[in-house]
Design a protein around this motif. Structure first.
Motif, PDB file in Angstrom:
ATOM      1  N   ASN A 158      36.438   2.893  44.883  1.00 23.73           N
ATOM      2  CA  ASN A 158      37.666   3.458  45.659  1.00 23.73           C
ATOM      3  C   ASN A 158      38.831   4.127  44.147  1.00 23.73           C
ATOM      4  OD1 ASN A 158      36.775   4.227  47.984  1.00 23.73           O
ATOM      5  ND2 ASN A 158      37.505   2.394  49.581  1.00 23.73           N
ATOM      6  N   ALA A 159      38.835   2.950  44.220  1.00 27.91           N
ATOM      7  CA  ALA A 159      40.536   2.808  43.159  1.00 27.91           C
ATOM      8  C   ALA A 159      39.627   4.045  42.078  1.00 27.91           C
ATOM      9  CB  ALA A 159      40.416   1.349  42.024  1.00 27.91           C
ATOM     10  N   ASN A 160      38.567   3.873  41.393  1.00 29.10           N
ATOM     11  CA  ASN A 160      37.768   4.705  40.718  1.00 29.10           C
ATOM     12  C   ASN A 160      37.634   6.199  40.731  1.00 29.10           C
ATOM     13  OD1 ASN A 160      37.381   2.671  38.307  1.00 29.10           O
ATOM     14  ND2 ASN A 160      34.827   2.460  39.060  1.00 29.10           N
ATOM     15  N   ILE A 161      37.220   6.534  41.793  1.00 26.77           N
ATOM     16  CA  ILE A 161      37.352   7.735  42.620  1.00 26.77           C
ATOM     17  C   ILE A 161      39.188   7.853  42.805  1.00 26.77           C
ATOM     18  CG2 ILE A 161      37.007   9.461  44.788  1.00 26.77           C
ATOM     19  CD1 ILE A 161      34.185   6.934  45.818  1.00 26.77           C
ATOM     20  N   LEU A 162      39.483   7.644  43.045  1.00 24.92           N
ATOM     21  CA  LEU A 162      41.334   8.268  42.895  1.00 24.92           C
ATOM     22  C   LEU A 162      41.687   8.268  41.529  1.00 24.92           C
ATOM     23  CD1 LEU A 162      43.838   8.605  45.101  1.00 24.92           C
ATOM     24  CD2 LEU A 162      44.073   5.973  44.955  1.00 24.92           C
ATOM     25  N   GLY A 163      41.243   7.552  40.959  1.00 26.15           N
ATOM     26  CA  GLY A 163      41.666   8.068  39.462  1.00 26.15           C
ATOM     27  C   GLY A 163      41.437   8.617  39.644  1.00 26.15           C
ATOM     28  N   ASN A 164      39.586   9.398  38.955  1.00 23.48           N
ATOM     29  CA  ASN A 164      38.913  10.479  38.388  1.00 23.48           C
ATOM     30  C   ASN A 164      40.224  11.597  39.360  1.00 23.48           C
ATOM     31  OD1 ASN A 164      37.651   9.316  36.544  1.00 23.48           O
ATOM     32  ND2 ASN A 164      35.818   8.975  38.163  1.00 23.48           N
ATOM     33  N   LEU A 165      39.850  11.846  40.788  1.00 24.61           N
ATOM     34  CA  LEU A 165      40.598  12.638  41.367  1.00 24.61           C
ATOM     35  C   LEU A 165      41.504  13.184  40.630  1.00 24.61           C
ATOM     36  CD1 LEU A 165      39.524  11.755  45.060  1.00 24.61           C
ATOM     37  CD2 LEU A 165      38.474  14.072  43.617  1.00 24.61           C
ATOM     38  N   ASN A 166      42.813  11.644  40.587  1.00 23.02           N
ATOM     39  CA  ASN A 166      43.657  11.878  39.931  1.00 23.02           C
ATOM     40  C   ASN A 166      43.777  12.650  39.069  1.00 23.02           C
ATOM     41  OD1 ASN A 166      45.474  10.678  42.553  1.00 23.02           O
ATOM     42  ND2 ASN A 166      45.192   9.140  41.508  1.00 23.02           N
ATOM     43  N   ARG A 167      43.138  12.752  38.124  1.00 21.61           N
ATOM     44  CA  ARG A 167      43.025  13.052  36.223  1.00 21.61           C
ATOM     45  C   ARG A 167      42.044  14.408  36.211  1.00 21.61           C
ATOM     46  NH1 ARG A 167      38.672  13.642  33.760  1.00 21.61           N
ATOM     47  NH2 ARG A 167      37.465  12.261  35.082  1.00 21.61           N
ATOM     48  N   THR A 212      43.185  16.422  39.070  1.00 25.96           N
ATOM     49  CA  THR A 212      43.827  17.850  39.957  1.00 25.96           C
ATOM     50  C   THR A 212      44.683  17.737  38.209  1.00 25.96           C
ATOM     51  OG1 THR A 212      43.897  16.502  42.075  1.00 25.96           O
ATOM     52  CG2 THR A 212      46.496  16.848  41.160  1.00 25.96           C
ATOM     53  N   SER A 213      45.672  16.834  37.721  1.00 28.47           N
ATOM     54  CA  SER A 213      46.022  16.856  36.275  1.00 28.47           C
ATOM     55  C   SER A 213      45.797  17.487  36.042  1.00 28.47           C
ATOM     56  CB  SER A 213      46.974  15.300  36.013  1.00 28.47           C
ATOM     57  OG  SER A 213      47.415  15.304  34.813  1.00 28.47           O
ATOM     58  N   ASP A 214      44.193  17.800  35.109  1.00 30.46           N
ATOM     59  CA  ASP A 214      43.869  19.078  34.969  1.00 30.46           C
ATOM     60  C   ASP A 214      43.679  20.330  35.006  1.00 30.46           C
ATOM     61  OD1 ASP A 214      43.783  16.674  32.674  1.00 30.46           O
ATOM     62  OD2 ASP A 214      41.170  16.760  33.173  1.00 30.46           O
ATOM     63  N   ARG A 235      47.514  21.163  34.882  1.00 29.00           N
ATOM     64  CA  ARG A 235      47.648  21.886  33.546  1.00 29.00           C
ATOM     65  C   ARG A 235      46.800  23.282  33.321  1.00 29.00           C
ATOM     66  NH1 ARG A 235      44.736  21.211  28.872  1.00 29.00           N
ATOM     67  NH2 ARG A 235      43.563  19.763  30.005  1.00 29.00           N
ATOM     68  N   LEU A 236      45.845  23.289  33.908  1.00 25.64           N
ATOM     69  CA  LEU A 236      44.644  24.497  33.242  1.00 25.64           C
ATOM     70  C   LEU A 236      45.394  25.898  33.821  1.00 25.64           C
ATOM     71  CD1 LEU A 236      41.018  23.310  33.670  1.00 25.64           C
ATOM     72  CD2 LEU A 236      42.232  24.498  31.371  1.00 25.64           C
ATOM     73  N   ASN A 237      46.126  25.756  35.195  1.00 24.60           N
ATOM     74  CA  ASN A 237      46.785  26.775  35.956  1.00 24.60           C
ATOM     75  C   ASN A 237      47.785  27.062  35.372  1.00 24.60           C
ATOM     76  OD1 ASN A 237      45.035  26.967  38.184  1.00 24.60           O
ATOM     77  ND2 ASN A 237      45.477  24.953  39.631  1.00 24.60           N
ATOM     78  N   LYS A 238      48.871  26.044  35.002  1.00 23.63           N
ATOM     79  CA  LYS A 238      50.019  26.519  34.257  1.00 23.63           C
ATOM     80  C   LYS A 238      49.500  27.471  33.640  1.00 23.63           C
ATOM     81  CE  LYS A 238      53.000  22.654  35.505  1.00 23.63           C
ATOM     82  NZ  LYS A 238      53.336  21.580  35.229  1.00 23.63           N
ATOM     83  N   LYS A 239      48.242  26.891  32.167  1.00 24.59           N
ATOM     84  CA  LYS A 239      47.965  28.077  31.128  1.00 24.59           C
ATOM     85  C   LYS A 239      47.799  29.594  31.643  1.00 24.59           C
ATOM     86  CE  LYS A 239      46.622  24.933  27.489  1.00 24.59           C
ATOM     87  NZ  LYS A 239      44.762  24.275  26.932  1.00 24.59           N
ATOM     88  N   ILE A 240      46.885  29.690  32.807  1.00 24.72           N
ATOM     89  CA  ILE A 240      46.514  30.253  32.911  1.00 24.72           C
ATOM     90  C   ILE A 240      47.886  31.261  33.610  1.00 24.72           C
ATOM     91  CG2 ILE A 240      45.150  31.910  35.188  1.00 24.72           C
ATOM     92  CD1 ILE A 240      42.968  29.473  34.748  1.00 24.72           C
ATOM     93  N   SER A 241      48.387  31.191  34.194  1.00 24.69           N
ATOM     94  CA  SER A 241      49.198  31.424  35.015  1.00 24.69           C
ATOM     95  C   SER A 241      50.621  32.446  34.049  1.00 24.69           C
ATOM     96  CB  SER A 241      50.504  31.469  35.974  1.00 24.69           C
ATOM     97  OG  SER A 241      50.823  29.530  35.229  1.00 24.69           O
ATOM     98  N   SER A 242      50.737  31.058  32.778  1.00 27.02           N
ATOM     99  CA  SER A 242      52.000  31.166  32.276  1.00 27.02           C
ATOM    100  C   SER A 242      51.342  32.129  30.578  1.00 27.02           C
ATOM    101  CB  SER A 242      52.601  30.368  31.042  1.00 27.02           C
ATOM    102  OG  SER A 242      51.799  29.481  30.280  1.00 27.02           O
ATOM    103  N   GLY A 243      49.576  32.047  31.097  1.00 24.52           N
ATOM    104  CA  GLY A 243      49.379  33.201  29.799  1.00 24.52           C
ATOM    105  C   GLY A 243      49.224  32.163  27.849  1.00 24.52           C
TER     106      GLY A 243
END
Length: 164
Positions: free
Chosen positions: A9-18, A20-22, A25-33
């Motif tokens: 569960n800890a591994n899955i949660l860590g991967n989900l957090n990573r 989500t963070s990625d 970051r990608l959404n910010k790049k796309i929205s800001s251009g």
């Protein structure tokens, strides 16, 4: 090593957090251009981007300088061509009025026309491009009421050029 449900569960949660963070970051790049929003995103790419930005600014300045130079060259050529025509007209008048058959009144009319040509040539000598006198030498701006233009009629020996 034993894998418990807690570890899984800890591994899955860590991967989900990573992920989500990625994704964030990608959404910010796309929205800001923008590929790089903070220097820490990619320092090496940032150095390259800053170099490109500096080069682009230099190219823009070069283009502006070239355009200004063309304007000054064209303005100078036009003004000098018109002054040459006025000088040729004054020469023609001088040759015409030295004829002994001309009366004093005729010569006075010719003198008036030459004065007009002189005034026009003086105005052309004070031609400005983008607010700068093209025949002003090193001092293309900064004139005042005492010295309104580079070439002023009636100053010193007929004209005043940059205060001399």
């Amino acid at each position: 090593m034993r894998v418990t449900m807690r570890t899984a569960n800890a591994n899955i949660l860590g991967n989900l957090n990573r992920l989500t963070s990625d994704l964030d970051r990608l959404n910010k790049k796309i929205s800001s251009g923008q590929e790089i929003s903070t220097p820490s995103d990619d320092p090496v790419a940032l150095a390259g981007a800053l170099s490109l930005r500096s080069g682009l600014a230099q190219l823009t300045q070069y283009q502006e300088n070239i355009a200004y130079g063309k304007n000054v060259a064209n303005g100078s050529e036009n003004a000098l061509t018109m002054i040459k025509e006025q000088v040729m007209r004054a020469r023609t008048l001088a040759l015409q009025y030295i004829n002994p058959s001309m009366t004093a009144e005729d010569r006075a009319l010719g003198a008036d026309e030459v004065r007009g040509l002189h005034d026009q040539a003086l105005a052309l000598a004070n031609t400005r491009i983008e607010g700068k006198y093209i025949f002003g030498g090193y001092r293309t701006t900064g004139y005042d009421d005492a010295e309104p233009t580079p070439f002023v009629k009636g100053q010193l020996d007929g004209h005043r050029v940059n205060g001399a």
